[in-house]
Scaffold this motif. Structure first.
Motif, PDB file in Angstrom:
ATOM      1  N   LEU B  54       0.841  -1.198   0.000  1.00  0.00           N
ATOM      2  CA  LEU B  54       0.000   0.000   0.000  1.00  0.00           C
ATOM      3  C   LEU B  54       0.876   1.247   0.000  1.00  0.00           C
ATOM      4  N   PHE B  56       1.227   5.207  -0.126  1.00  0.00           N
ATOM      5  CA  PHE B  56       0.437   6.408   0.103  1.00  0.00           C
ATOM      6  C   PHE B  56       1.180   7.622  -0.433  1.00  0.00           C
ATOM      7  N   LEU B 101      14.376   3.071  -0.734  1.00  0.00           N
ATOM      8  CA  LEU B 101      14.198   3.435   0.673  1.00  0.00           C
ATOM      9  C   LEU B 101      13.019   2.702   1.309  1.00  0.00           C
ATOM     10  N   LYS B 104      12.369  -1.432   2.281  1.00  0.00           N
ATOM     11  CA  LYS B 104      12.984  -1.980   3.495  1.00  0.00           C
ATOM     12  C   LYS B 104      11.948  -2.177   4.586  1.00  0.00           C
ATOM     13  N   ARG B 105      10.839  -1.464   4.498  1.00  0.00           N
ATOM     14  CA  ARG B 105       9.811  -1.600   5.520  1.00  0.00           C
ATOM     15  C   ARG B 105       8.553  -2.197   4.905  1.00  0.00           C
ATOM     16  N   GLY B 107       4.161  -3.224   5.156  1.00  0.00           N
ATOM     17  CA  GLY B 107       2.819  -2.945   5.675  1.00  0.00           C
ATOM     18  C   GLY B 107       2.595  -1.471   5.963  1.00  0.00           C
ATOM     19  N   ILE B 108       2.229  -1.205   7.209  1.00  0.00           N
ATOM     20  CA  ILE B 108       1.878   0.153   7.608  1.00  0.00           C
ATOM     21  C   ILE B 108       3.082   1.077   7.499  1.00  0.00           C
ATOM     22  N   TYR B 109       4.259   0.564   7.858  1.00  0.00           N
ATOM     23  CA  TYR B 109       5.463   1.393   7.750  1.00  0.00           C
ATOM     24  C   TYR B 109       5.725   1.798   6.310  1.00  0.00           C
ATOM     25  N   ALA B 111       3.550   2.235   4.012  1.00  0.00           N
ATOM     26  CA  ALA B 111       2.599   3.299   3.687  1.00  0.00           C
ATOM     27  C   ALA B 111       3.077   4.639   4.240  1.00  0.00           C
ATOM     28  N   MET B 112       3.560   4.630   5.486  1.00  0.00           N
ATOM     29  CA  MET B 112       3.995   5.895   6.092  1.00  0.00           C
ATOM     30  C   MET B 112       5.250   6.439   5.418  1.00  0.00           C
ATOM     31  N   VAL B 113       6.173   5.546   5.068  1.00  0.00           N
ATOM     32  CA  VAL B 113       7.414   5.990   4.423  1.00  0.00           C
ATOM     33  C   VAL B 113       7.103   6.625   3.070  1.00  0.00           C
ATOM     34  N   LEU B 115       4.308   7.936   2.094  1.00  0.00           N
ATOM     35  CA  LEU B 115       3.594   9.199   2.324  1.00  0.00           C
ATOM     36  C   LEU B 115       4.574  10.322   2.677  1.00  0.00           C
ATOM     37  N   ALA B 116       5.513  10.014   3.571  1.00  0.00           N
ATOM     38  CA  ALA B 116       6.467  11.037   4.000  1.00  0.00           C
ATOM     39  C   ALA B 116       7.395  11.445   2.849  1.00  0.00           C
ATOM     40  N   LEU B 117       7.833  10.462   2.055  1.00  0.00           N
ATOM     41  CA  LEU B 117       8.707  10.796   0.918  1.00  0.00           C
ATOM     42  C   LEU B 117       7.963  11.676  -0.081  1.00  0.00           C
TER      43      LEU B 117
END
Lengths: 295, 312
Positions: B54, B56, B101, B104-105, B107-109, B111-113, B115-117
């Motif tokens: 997923l 984001f 980048l 490396k993570r 599921g939810i991580y 998605a957050m990575v 989104l932040a990028l």
């Protein structure tokens, strides 16, 4: 004030203070996310929206119900927490057995709805909320001017974060919570009412966001998109810190606020991006995050 | 079997004929918008539907394609295909960086990575000189395809966009049905097992991420030429959420779901924009999100497939 190596201490300490304040908000929000994540395994995308709701509730309370700032500090987190409990019971509970990504999508929808409602009602320009009288003014510390309200934010956030940490790490209630984080089924087997614990935990995590919203109302203008903007930064902070520990979430939040403040002084162009760049570095060299468990 | 109907040659032929006639019946710019977002959503679906990732942050790829194409077309007056090629290549490159980048993570991580990028890219585009800041790039020339075909006419442009869309969809179809695509499904279903079978999972994830980013860039480049405009709206996190919604509503992991989802969402937006109801649009999008997740996780096409399977 003399400058040292071309550094203007008044401006530098001023930005450091702003950084510490931002860091306090980051810490409160990422602490809430971490508590919720620990037990429910979902990332609450509505955390930012509920922070915004907290600020609006404080504003509405003052305008229409005569609820002053001090009362709002108690009433608003409780009511935002109650909204959280409803969200958990009605929306999140039915999908608790599905892939946890659905939780993220669901709370994203909730965030859109909340932000949309407040944009519809109040427009997207900010509303002012004045600082309570007792916290107006400030003190001259010699090297900088310290507004009382800003000092108050830092002190009260640290107090709330610290006591939350203490409850979770040092008390019996916290032990239940940590046990639930490790293995909720076994905990339930011991006779603990885990579903109730999940609901209350979600409510508390969300109440933290509401509390941060009240604190933010007097210094940031109260606007519908205030939550979304800060939340994405908090997500980056969560990635930097890793979800491993409650203390880690608080420390990373504060640290990133300070780094952001320093960047505002030394290289203002990068102040909006520096936290994301730190996240990139962390992903390169320590993908699990500073406080995260190794993958 | 009725389920096979959607994959049958007859159905595809009928759909193609419809696609060829429809610009004579419906405003072609709206259709082009649907095709561009349909391709964007299909590229996104390749990640979530077939590899279980997923993202984001797909707004970053859409906007990078659009900005790069818009910039080179405005500044150097290139031919259309070169402009699109450059925009798409820029998104592919960005996809490589994001992918390195973020895979490396999980599921939810993940998605957050992403989104932040994407937010990092958004702030860069706010400040960068070549994006035109808040004004965006306006009056981007569509150029001449291969230096010959003038695309300033909307009907001509429609058939070009249709060709780009079909090429993109065909590429996705080939990817899904290749051995590579099967490994992706294996990773989605059981990652530890795929690792134990000797597959380099991160490498596969990175590859599919780059493919998805590239096609999103293609969609963005084409869209920028359709509207002759590229703005920060495309880079905003709302856009990343919108493509998630289109795919979720249409049906994750289905071939035509993303196109159906894009049509419905754009239809709704079209209905509400401009009017007094405009400020309800985010509330409606949010409600659709919630309803989809709670009651409708297979999406329109997914549910339709289920009904057809059970009744025929």
């Amino acid at each position: 004030m003399d400058s040292f190596l071309g550094i203007n201490p008044v401006a530098l300490f001023g930005q450091l203070l702003v950084g510490l304040i931002n860091g306090s908000f980051y810490a409160l929000l990422s602490l809430g996310l971490a508590i919720i994540f620990g037990l429910l395994r979902i990332i609450n995308f509505a955390q930012g929206a509920l922070y915004m709701v907290g600020a609006f509730f404080a504003w509405l309370g003052l305008q229409h119900l005569g609820i002053n700032y001090w009362l709002a500090l108690i009433v608003v987190p409780v009511s935002v927490g109650f909204i959280g409990i409803l969200i958990e019971r009605i929306l999140i509970r039915p999908i608790s057995n599905e892939d946890h990504l659905y939780g993220l999508l669901l709370t994203y929808g909730v965030a859109l709805v909340l932000q949309g409602i407040f944009t519809h009602l109040f427009g997207s320009s900010g509303l002012p909320y004045s600082i309570p009288e007792t916290l107006q003014g400030g003190a001259n510390l010699g090297f900088m001017y310290l507004p009382t309200y800003r000092a108050w934010i830092i002190v009260i956030s640290l107090l709330v974060c610290g006591s939350t940490w203490w409850v979770i790490e040092k008390t019996k209630l916290g032990a239940y919570l940590r046990a639930g984080t490790e293995n909720s089924r076994i905990l339930q087997g011991f006779g603990v009412n885990v579903p109730l614990m999940i609901t209350l935990t979600f409510g508390f995590g969300v109440a933290l966001a509401g509390f941060a919203g009240v604190l933010a109302a007097p210094i940031y203008s109260v606007s519908p998109d205030m939550g979304a903007n800060i939340l994405i930064v908090v997500f980056a902070i969560v990635v930097i810190g890793g979800m491993g520990s409650i203390g880690g979430a608080i420390l990373t939040g504060l640290l990133m606020g300070i780094i952001e403040g320093l960047t505002k002084y030394f290289y203002p162009e990068a102040s909006t991006t520096v936290i994301f760049l730190v996240m990139v570095l962390v992903l390169l060299f320590k993908p699990a995050g500073l406080f995260g468990k190794e993958l | 079997m009725m389920t096979q109907f959607f994959q049958s040659r007859l159905f595809l032929l009928a759909a193609l004929v419809l696609a060829l006639i429809i610009p004579w019946l419906v405003y072609p710019v709206l259709l082009m918008k649907i095709l561009c977002f349909g391709l964007f959503a299909a590229a996104f679906n390749l990640l979530i539907g077939y590899a279980g990732m997923l993202s984001f942050g797909h707004a970053a790829f859409l906007s990078t394609g659009g900005y790069m194409t818009g910039y080179v077309m405005s500044e150097y007056g290139l031919t259309t295909e070169l402009g699109i090629l450059i925009g798409t290549a820029a998104s592919a490159l960005l996809g490589f960086v994001f992918g390195k980048l973020s895979v490396k993570r999980e599921g939810i991580y993940f998605a957050m990575v992403t989104l932040a990028l994407a937010q990092l890219v958004f702030f860069l585009y706010v400040q960068a000189p070549f994006t035109g800041g808040e004004n965006g790039l306006q009056g981007i020339p569509r150029g001449k395809l291969f230096g010959v075909v003038d695309l300033s006419n909307n009907m001509v442009m429609y058939y070009f966009v249709l060709a780009v869309f079909l090429a993109g969809y065909w590429f996705i179809h080939r990817t899904i049905h290749s051995p590579f695509g099967h490994v992706l499904k294996a990773i989605r279903e059981n990652e530890p097992r795929a690792i134990s079978l000797g597959y380099n999972v991160r490498h596969y994830k990175l590859m599919v991420f780059i493919i998805s980013a590239t096609l999103s860039g293609l969609a963005g480049s084409t869209k920028a030429l359709v509207f002759q405009l590229e703005s920060l709206t495309d880079a905003h996190w709302h856009m990343s959420g919108e493509v998630v919604l289109m795919t979720l509503l249409g049906g994750m992991g289905t071939v035509f779901g993303p196109l159906v989802g894009a049509s419905v969402i754009i239809g709704i937006q079209n209905l509400f924009s401009g009017g007094e109801l405009g400020s309800y649009i985010h509330i409606i999008m949010g409600v659709i999100f919630i309803v989809c997740v709670l009651l409708f996780r297979n999406g329109i096409v997914g549910e339709l497939n289920k009904v057809l399977k059970n009744n025929f």
